[in-house]
Design a protein around this motif. Structure first.
Motif, PDB file in Angstrom:
ATOM      1  N   VAL A  13       3.675  10.861 -52.782  1.00 28.09           N
ATOM      2  CA  VAL A  13       1.876  10.476 -52.096  1.00 28.09           C
ATOM      3  C   VAL A  13       1.525   9.650 -53.085  1.00 28.09           C
ATOM      4  O   VAL A  13       1.894  10.202 -54.140  1.00 28.09           O
ATOM      5  CB  VAL A  13       1.438  11.969 -51.457  1.00 28.09           C
ATOM      6  N   GLN A  14       0.630   8.804 -52.614  1.00 31.69           N
ATOM      7  CA  GLN A  14      -0.211   8.354 -53.359  1.00 31.69           C
ATOM      8  C   GLN A  14      -1.538   9.009 -54.122  1.00 31.69           C
ATOM      9  O   GLN A  14      -1.877  10.122 -53.479  1.00 31.69           O
ATOM     10  CB  GLN A  14      -0.159   6.595 -53.215  1.00 31.69           C
ATOM     11  N   LYS A  15      -1.480   8.625 -55.540  1.00 29.23           N
ATOM     12  CA  LYS A  15      -2.967   9.593 -55.928  1.00 29.23           C
ATOM     13  C   LYS A  15      -4.278   9.261 -54.954  1.00 29.23           C
ATOM     14  O   LYS A  15      -4.224   8.565 -54.464  1.00 29.23           O
ATOM     15  CB  LYS A  15      -3.243   8.825 -57.964  1.00 29.23           C
ATOM     16  N   GLY A  16      -4.726  10.354 -54.649  1.00 28.85           N
ATOM     17  CA  GLY A  16      -5.808  10.242 -53.975  1.00 28.85           C
ATOM     18  C   GLY A  16      -5.065  10.776 -52.112  1.00 28.85           C
ATOM     19  O   GLY A  16      -6.124  11.117 -51.822  1.00 28.85           O
ATOM     20  N   GLY A  17      -4.396  10.701 -52.289  1.00 21.36           N
ATOM     21  CA  GLY A  17      -3.862  10.911 -51.037  1.00 21.36           C
ATOM     22  C   GLY A  17      -3.857  12.653 -50.237  1.00 21.36           C
ATOM     23  O   GLY A  17      -4.350  12.919 -51.465  1.00 21.36           O
ATOM     24  N   ILE A  18      -3.298  12.600 -49.476  1.00 21.26           N
ATOM     25  CA  ILE A  18      -3.208  13.936 -48.787  1.00 21.26           C
ATOM     26  C   ILE A  18      -1.955  14.959 -48.672  1.00 21.26           C
ATOM     27  O   ILE A  18      -0.836  13.320 -47.949  1.00 21.26           O
ATOM     28  CB  ILE A  18      -3.782  14.600 -47.684  1.00 21.26           C
TER      29      ILE A  18
END
Lengths: 114, 112
Positions: A13-18
């Motif tokens: 998951v990318q940073k800031g994602g869920i």
């Protein structure tokens, strides 16, 4: 016989994602559903847990959603951070006796990319 | 701060050796557990104990035994180590009637 099925096996998951991890159970006697977090080189540690009388529990960025009729529960990590990169285990148990043993899912390795 | 201490972080043993893994907890917990952790298989319960000198088999007890002579100490014994017992072993403890388990840091055992 696997009593707690966990998916996915790994997740990026990318940073800031869920981040969303799902678990399903079979034993209707289960009445306590914890999630454990394990960092490399460490033992698992309790992250958050839910009882089946509620459908959701939130602690900071971590939320458990519980669907009793479907016998499913999931962990949502909002605003995922690189420090959340770890292996996550769902578990289930029955609290009926003086001692209770946890049945674990197979784990999800989460990597949060910067 | 609660603490579950496993005596070794890494162990290398030869096939056929008798192996002892030691675990000590300082929380006065009644329940103690031994799990093994393997990639893709999660945590599987080997044995647990809910009182001194009491033991119960978990899901995969074959090839293992345990000893609990004192409340704070729970030992896992591999009677004759085999290569398929190469794994990470995790000890845990919990209070009677309480479901939160506290884990040690694990012992990575390699059997050659």
């Amino acid at each position: 016989q696997q009593q707690v099925k966990q998916s996915p096996q790994s997740l990026i998951v990318q940073k800031g994602g869920i981040s969303i991890i799902n678990c399903a159970y079979e034993n209707t006697a289960f009445d306590y559903f914890p999630w454990y977090q394990q960092f490399p080189g460490k033992g698992p540690a309790l992250l958050i847990a839910i009882r089946p009388d509620v459908s959701e529990k939130k602690e900071g960025r971590f939320t458990i959603s519980f669907n009793k009729s479907a016998k499913q529960f999931s962990l949502h990590i909002m605003d995922s951070q690189p420090g959340d990169s770890a292996t996550y285990f769902c578990a289930a148990t029955s609290r009926g006796s003086g001692y209770s043993t946890l049945t674990f899912g197979k784990g999800t390795m989460l990597l949060v990319s910067p | 701060d609660v603490k579950v201490t496993q005596s070794s972080r890494y162990l290398v043993k030869r096939t056929g050796e008798k192996v002892f893994l030691e675990c000590v907890q300082d929380m006065d917990h009644e329940n103690m557990f031994w799990y093994r952790q393997d990639p893709g298989l999660g945590l599987r319960l080997i044995y647990f104990s809910y009182d001194v000198k009491m033991k119960e088999k978990g899901d995969i007890p074959e090839g293992y035994s345990v000893s609990r002579e004192k409340k704070e100490r729970f030992s896992l014994i591999l009677e004759s180590a085999s290569t398929n017992q190469t794994s990470m072993y995790l000890c845990a403890s919990s209070l009677q009637g309480n479901t939160e388990a506290f884990f040690g840091q694990g012992t990575r055992l390699t059997v050659v």
